[in-house]
Write a protein that holds these residues in place. Structure first.
Motif, PDB file in Angstrom:
ATOM      1  N   ASP A   1      20.192  89.174  27.764  1.00  0.00           N
ATOM      2  CA  ASP A   1      20.359  89.922  27.200  1.00  0.00           C
ATOM      3  C   ASP A   1      19.587  90.911  26.114  1.00  0.00           C
ATOM      4  N   GLY A   2      20.504  91.875  25.500  1.00  0.00           N
ATOM      5  CA  GLY A   2      19.805  92.901  25.481  1.00  0.00           C
ATOM      6  C   GLY A   2      18.813  93.719  26.639  1.00  0.00           C
ATOM      7  N   TYR A   3      18.903  93.584  27.746  1.00  0.00           N
ATOM      8  CA  TYR A   3      18.755  94.582  28.827  1.00  0.00           C
ATOM      9  C   TYR A   3      19.075  96.537  28.480  1.00  0.00           C
ATOM     10  N   PHE A   4      20.383  96.077  28.171  1.00  0.00           N
ATOM     11  CA  PHE A   4      20.605  97.373  28.706  1.00  0.00           C
ATOM     12  C   PHE A   4      20.624  98.399  27.101  1.00  0.00           C
TER      13      PHE A   4
ATOM     14  N   VAL B   1      18.691  80.251  32.789  1.00  0.00           N
ATOM     15  CA  VAL B   1      18.129  80.723  31.947  1.00  0.00           C
ATOM     16  C   VAL B   1      16.404  79.981  30.870  1.00  0.00           C
ATOM     17  N   GLU B   2      16.209  80.992  30.963  1.00  0.00           N
ATOM     18  CA  GLU B   2      15.532  80.705  29.683  1.00  0.00           C
ATOM     19  C   GLU B   2      15.764  81.183  28.041  1.00  0.00           C
ATOM     20  N   THR B   3      16.216  80.678  27.048  1.00  0.00           N
ATOM     21  CA  THR B   3      16.455  81.354  25.871  1.00  0.00           C
ATOM     22  C   THR B   3      15.296  82.217  25.444  1.00  0.00           C
TER      23      THR B   3
ATOM     24  N   TRP C   1      24.955  85.079  22.342  1.00  0.00           N
ATOM     25  CA  TRP C   1      24.452  85.806  23.916  1.00  0.00           C
ATOM     26  C   TRP C   1      24.707  84.413  24.289  1.00  0.00           C
ATOM     27  N   LEU C   2      24.165  83.286  24.040  1.00  0.00           N
ATOM     28  CA  LEU C   2      24.193  82.202  25.039  1.00  0.00           C
ATOM     29  C   LEU C   2      25.297  81.123  24.538  1.00  0.00           C
ATOM     30  N   LYS C   3      26.309  81.485  23.483  1.00  0.00           N
ATOM     31  CA  LYS C   3      26.939  80.498  23.545  1.00  0.00           C
ATOM     32  C   LYS C   3      28.625  81.325  24.583  1.00  0.00           C
ATOM     33  N   GLU C   4      28.146  82.527  24.964  1.00  0.00           N
ATOM     34  CA  GLU C   4      29.301  82.760  25.805  1.00  0.00           C
ATOM     35  C   GLU C   4      28.408  83.216  26.989  1.00  0.00           C
ATOM     36  N   LEU C   5      27.192  82.867  26.953  1.00  0.00           N
ATOM     37  CA  LEU C   5      27.221  82.235  29.059  1.00  0.00           C
ATOM     38  C   LEU C   5      27.611  80.460  29.175  1.00  0.00           C
ATOM     39  N   GLU C   6      27.324  79.739  27.855  1.00  0.00           N
ATOM     40  CA  GLU C   6      28.042  78.531  28.602  1.00  0.00           C
ATOM     41  C   GLU C   6      29.234  78.465  28.973  1.00  0.00           C
ATOM     42  N   SER C   7      29.865  79.388  27.361  1.00  0.00           N
ATOM     43  CA  SER C   7      31.652  79.452  28.031  1.00  0.00           C
ATOM     44  C   SER C   7      32.227  79.847  28.898  1.00  0.00           C
TER      45      SER C   7
END
Length: 426
Positions: free
Chosen positions: A169-172, A200-202, A216-222
């Motif tokens: 998250d935020g890398y770009f 992943v580490e939060t 971002w984490l919720k979308e990753l879980e989805s």
């Protein structure tokens, strides 16, 4: 220090950053052989959330040993293990509506990660695992394969297959990196095999205190649910209350398939715990073992820690309050020295980063200057460009503020030296 220089391996690390011999420790204070007190903003890389030699823990351990409690028992049933499991279930899992089995792995974080990866591959029958840029998950071979830090990866000469890296998250910048991930998963010719798991580490600790958002984490879980991928949260450094909540993922309201815990879960003693959903418990008896899988002394230490700090929201509220103190002071320091350093402040709970963006070598110098001010603070990030703040969660406000004042004196001296050097050059 001659004994260490002559007989200890060159691999030693922290001793080089903090070149003194420590003889005792209490709370947030380390004391060396010259009776100099240092404020500890490192806390055993996140192992000492409850401080050095916490009286509650020490007294429980002394009593257990004096009563001839079992110290080593492989994975046999012991009173210490039973009482820890009961306490963890009642105080941590039930209140959060989490249903997990517990597996006690070898006593280090990397042991726990190795176990999670092995189990995920066993359950899903796939070899690939997706990890993220700047992620850190340990230095044994399986964990190293999903660790992004180049400093640790270069020297191992191992096969790093079965792992694919995606942008965190935020890398770009503002770009949603999960769109990038989804594109690879959707394209059958992307070269990225459908993974067994995503780890992943939060909050990326060693990677530079890079903080993922709840969205971002919720979308990753989805995405994991959509593609039948297991979601592994590595909570080894930023769990156990470091983010404020016991689990660092609670704020995002997600329910990972596996959670790796170590460091502070043992109350300062070696312990690692893998949590996973019951349907994933597909091990055969003895299929994954280890001589020290379950440290009974750590069970005792962890139980008393849970009972005294997680019966209510007091510790969580204290962490959030101290976060405000920490963040405000760091922002003030950054503003004062903005004419010399381009600084970014970020973090969550009591895991904060102070990044020097215009010169990655400065963070290490700040750590050295801070040590001269009797403050222990380390660096992190891909270039060691981030000063990392991990004070004990139980640190009192007065000591926290004094530590921050010492940090300010260190960076003020460094900024002055930098200005003086520039003047001399011209």
């Amino acid at each position: 220090m001659r004994i260490f220089e002559n007989f200890e391996s060159e691999v030693r690390g922290y001793i080089r950053s903090f070149p003194t011999i420590f003889k005792k420790a209490k709370g947030a204070i380390l004391t060396d052989e010259q009776d100099v007190d240092y404020i500890d903003f490192f806390a055993g890389a996140g192992t000492l959330n409850y401080g050095h030699n916490n009286d509650l823990i020490s007294n429980a351990l002394i009593e257990y040993l004096q009563n001839d409690g079992v110290v080593h028992g492989l994975d046999m049933a012991t009173t210490a293990k039973k009482e820890f499991m009961e306490t963890f279930q009642e105080l941590i899992l039930k209140p959060r509506n989490l249903e997990y089995k517990m597996q006690f792995t070898g006593p280090t974080g990397t042991n726990c990660v190795e176990t999670a990866l092995k189990l995920a591959r066993l359950v899903k029958g796939r070899s690939n695992v997706i990890a993220f840029t700047n992620g850190y998950h340990g230095l044994s071979q399986g964990s190293l394969a999903v660790t992004g830090n180049n400093e640790y990866r270069d020297e191992s000469y191992i096969s790093r297959s079965n792992a694919t890296f995606m942008p965190f998250d935020g890398y770009f910048g503002d770009f949603n990196t999960l769109e990038y991930l989804r594109k690879f998963l959707n394209d059958g010719s992307s070269g990225v095999d459908l993974p067994a798991a995503i780890i992943v580490e939060t909050i990326q600790g060693e990677g530079g205190i890079n903080v993922s958002s709840a969205k971002w984490l919720k979308e990753l879980e989805s995405i994991c649910r959509e593609y039948d991928i297991l979601l592994i949260i590595d909570d080894i450094q930023v769990g156990n209350g470091r983010s404020g909540n016991f689990f660092s993922f609670e704020f995002a309201d997600i329910n990972p398939d596996m959670v790796t815990l170590s460091k502070s879960i043992g109350g300062g003693l070696p312990m690692a715990l893998l949590l996973f959903k019951p349907d994933l418990d597909q091990w055969k008896p003895g299929e994954h073992t280890g001589t020290f899988r379950g440290n009974n002394l750590a069970f005792v230490a962890s139980k008393v820690s849970l009972e005294n700090y997680w019966q209510n929201e007091d510790l969580t509220n204290a962490v959030f309050y101290k976060e405000k103190v920490l963040k405000k002071k760091l922002e003030e320091i950054a503003q004062k020295h903005s004419d010399v350093f381009d600084i970014d402040i970020r973090g969550r709970g009591l895991a904060y980063g102070f990044e020097i963006k215009n010169d990655p070598t400065v963070a290490g110098e700040i750590s050295s200057y801070a040590f001269e001010e009797q403050l222990i603070v380390e660096t992190c990030g891909s270039q060691g460009q981030v000063v990392k703040f991990l004070p004990p969660l139980i640190i009192d406000e007065e000591t926290l503020i004094e530590g921050l004042n010492r940090f300010e004196r260190a960076i003020t001296k460094l900024a002055s030296d930098k200005k003086k050097k520039l003047t001399e050059e011209f």
